[in-house]
Write an enzyme that holds these catalytic residues in place. Structure first.
Site, PDB file in Angstrom:
ATOM      1  N   GLU A  64       0.824  -1.219   0.000  1.00 26.96           N
ATOM      2  CA  GLU A  64       0.000   0.000   0.000  1.00 26.96           C
ATOM      3  C   GLU A  64       0.857   1.269   0.000  1.00 26.96           C
ATOM      4  OE1 GLU A  64      -3.639  -0.393   2.157  1.00 26.96           O
ATOM      5  OE2 GLU A  64      -3.507   1.647   2.903  1.00 26.96           O
ATOM      6  N   ASP A  65       1.938   1.260   0.733  1.00 25.24           N
ATOM      7  CA  ASP A  65       2.662   2.519   1.003  1.00 25.24           C
ATOM      8  C   ASP A  65       4.060   2.620   0.408  1.00 25.24           C
ATOM      9  OD1 ASP A  65       0.484   3.319   2.475  1.00 25.24           O
ATOM     10  OD2 ASP A  65       1.332   2.733   4.409  1.00 25.24           O
TER      11      ASP A  65
END
Ligand code: ZN
Length: 184
Positions: free
Chosen positions: A66-67
């Site tokens: 996600e990051d």
């Protein structure tokens, strides 16, 4: 290698992998802690509440896709398809608007695998602790209360797999709500 030595080595390797992947990131809170602190807290919560090694490893890696630039394929290569699949279950679809992502977390929680439920519950405990101790700059009281309420609705769909973790979430949720109520 003995089984427990092998999983310990993989856990440490996952911690190092996550530390490198998130090296440039800090937590949103005003303390600006290194992001890896969150990942180690999630892993500790899983380990101390009796989660299996797969959940601890996925807990360390849960925010990579996600990051960071890390892909599911890379996770599968490094840690195997089981770990990669758990991480993917804990990953929001970044193409969707934030409000939809938040609604989807509530909706999809009950259908997650047991390991993804454990990881997501530990993640929510860590995030609630952060909201109480070092809230993101610019988050007013109402926004923090709204966040805690939403986390509670997601957690409702994650419970039932790991009673010790369920109890830890419940205690954290109550303490966080009480602290926010006392601020008013
Ligand atoms: Zn997280």
């Amino acid at each position: 290698m003995e089984a427990h030595t092998a999983s310990l080595a993989t856990i440490i390797r996952a911690a190092h992998f996550a530390a490198r992947a998130h090296a440039a990131q800090r937590r949103k809170g005003e303390a600006g802690e290194p992001y890896v602190n969150h990942l180690l807290e999630v892993a500790e919560l899983l380990a101390t509440h009796g989660a299996p090694p797969e959940a601890i490893i996925a807990g360390l890696l849960h925010d990579t896709v996600e990051d960071t630039e890390v892909t599911e394929a890379e996770l599968a290569r490094e840690f195997g398809p089981v770990i990669a699949a758990i991480v993917l279950e804990a990953t929001d679809d970044q193409a969707l608007p934030k409000e939809i992502r938040k609604a989807n977390q509530v909706r999809h929680a009950p259908a997650k695998s047991a390991e993804a439920k454990r990881v997501k519950l530990a993640d929510k405990i860590s995030n609630l602790r952060a909201i109480a101790a070092t809230p993101p700059t610019g988050w007013n009281h109402a926004r923090r209360v709204e966040y805690v309420g939403w986390a509670g609705r997601v957690a409702a769909g994650l419970k039932g797999v790991n009673p010790a973790l369920d109890a830890a979430f419940e205690a954290t949720y109550r303490a966080t709500m009480a602290r926010l109520a006392a601020e008013e």
